[in-house]
Structure formats: structure tokens, C-alpha cells
Design a protein around this motif. Sequence first.
Motif, mmCIF file in Angstrom:
data_model
loop_
_atom_site.group_PDB
_atom_site.id
_atom_site.type_symbol
_atom_site.label_atom_id
_atom_site.label_comp_id
_atom_site.label_asym_id
_atom_site.label_seq_id
_atom_site.Cartn_x
_atom_site.Cartn_y
_atom_site.Cartn_z
ATOM 1 N N GLN A 110 -11.832 6.448 -12.342
ATOM 2 C CA GLN A 110 -12.415 7.682 -11.821
ATOM 3 C C GLN A 110 -11.796 8.032 -10.469
ATOM 4 O O GLN A 110 -11.491 9.189 -10.194
ATOM 5 N N VAL A 111 -11.595 7.035 -9.616
ATOM 6 C CA VAL A 111 -10.992 7.273 -8.296
ATOM 7 C C VAL A 111 -9.588 7.835 -8.463
ATOM 8 O O VAL A 111 -9.218 8.821 -7.822
ATOM 9 N N ARG A 112 -8.785 7.226 -9.334
ATOM 10 C CA ARG A 112 -7.419 7.711 -9.548
ATOM 11 C C ARG A 112 -7.420 9.129 -10.119
ATOM 12 O O ARG A 112 -6.589 9.958 -9.749
ATOM 13 N N ALA A 113 -8.378 9.425 -10.992
ATOM 14 C CA ALA A 113 -8.473 10.774 -11.564
ATOM 15 C C ALA A 113 -8.823 11.790 -10.468
ATOM 16 O O ALA A 113 -8.256 12.888 -10.434
ATOM 17 N N GLU A 114 -9.718 11.419 -9.570
ATOM 18 C CA GLU A 114 -10.089 12.311 -8.463
ATOM 19 C C GLU A 114 -8.911 12.526 -7.516
ATOM 20 O O GLU A 114 -8.692 13.637 -7.040
ATOM 21 N N ILE A 115 -8.154 11.480 -7.252
ATOM 22 C CA ILE A 115 -6.971 11.609 -6.397
ATOM 23 C C ILE A 115 -5.968 12.543 -7.029
ATOM 24 O O ILE A 115 -5.417 13.433 -6.372
ATOM 25 N N GLN A 117 -6.528 14.872 -9.219
ATOM 26 C CA GLN A 117 -7.085 16.226 -9.222
ATOM 27 C C GLN A 117 -6.920 16.876 -7.843
ATOM 28 O O GLN A 117 -6.550 18.038 -7.728
ATOM 29 N N ASN A 118 -7.167 16.114 -6.790
ATOM 30 C CA ASN A 118 -7.015 16.635 -5.422
ATOM 31 C C ASN A 118 -5.563 16.961 -5.105
ATOM 32 O O ASN A 118 -5.271 17.951 -4.426
#
Length: 122
Positions: A110-115, A117-118
Motif C-alpha cells: 500500500q505504501v509503494r502504491a501511494e508513493i 500515485q503521488n
Amino acid sequence: MATIELTSENFNDIVTGSGTIMIDFWAEWCGPCRMFAPVFEKASEQHQDITFGKVDTQAQLELAQAFDISSIPTLMVIRDGVMLYAEAGALPAPMLEELIGKVQDVDMDQVRAEIAQNEQAQ
């Protein structure tokens, strides 16, 4: 596992790999650093699945400057190459244990996906 000394020579090799690393930025002259040292060392012995490293800010000025360390002790946590936590101040043992639990519970996918996306949004 005992703590390891992090230097400008070994820092990138250690923190860019997989797994969790907890880093204590400290100095010998710092009273709170000396009080936190046994707490950090004990946690390193209890959590053998985590790498515990120490950066002597006096000897490793480049590293301290690279991370804008302006107050010590500063505790930083990097997991799978992603910084999850960086705060100044000595933590009592129960709070350090709570932080370790929270870091271990983080969903890194999830953290990598958020990064990602940002980065796309920029």
C-alpha cells in the motif's frame, strides 16, 4: 543482534536493502543519547529480524547533514528502502516497542502504491 555502526561508507548498502532498519543518530556528549542507548541496544537484542544501526553525528557529519539532523537523539526507521519514521527525542522502552509493532504492521504494498500515485500526480 547488536547494533551496527553506520558510516558514509556502509550506509547506502544497509538501508537500501529489504527489511527494517532502525537508526539512532547520536553523539557521545549528548545526555539523552546516552540514556536512550541501552533502550535501543536492548530492543536490538529482542528484535533480531530488524537491523539496528547507530550514526555518530560527530564522526559522520555528512550523514547527519544529509538527513538534516538538527536535534539528537533522532530515531529514523526505514523499511524496504522507504523512510517510515523520523523524529527527534529519546523514546522510553514501551514507546519504542509500540513503534516497532506499528512499523511491522505497515502494509508496504500500500505504501509503494501511494508513493507511485503521488509521483504520477506531480
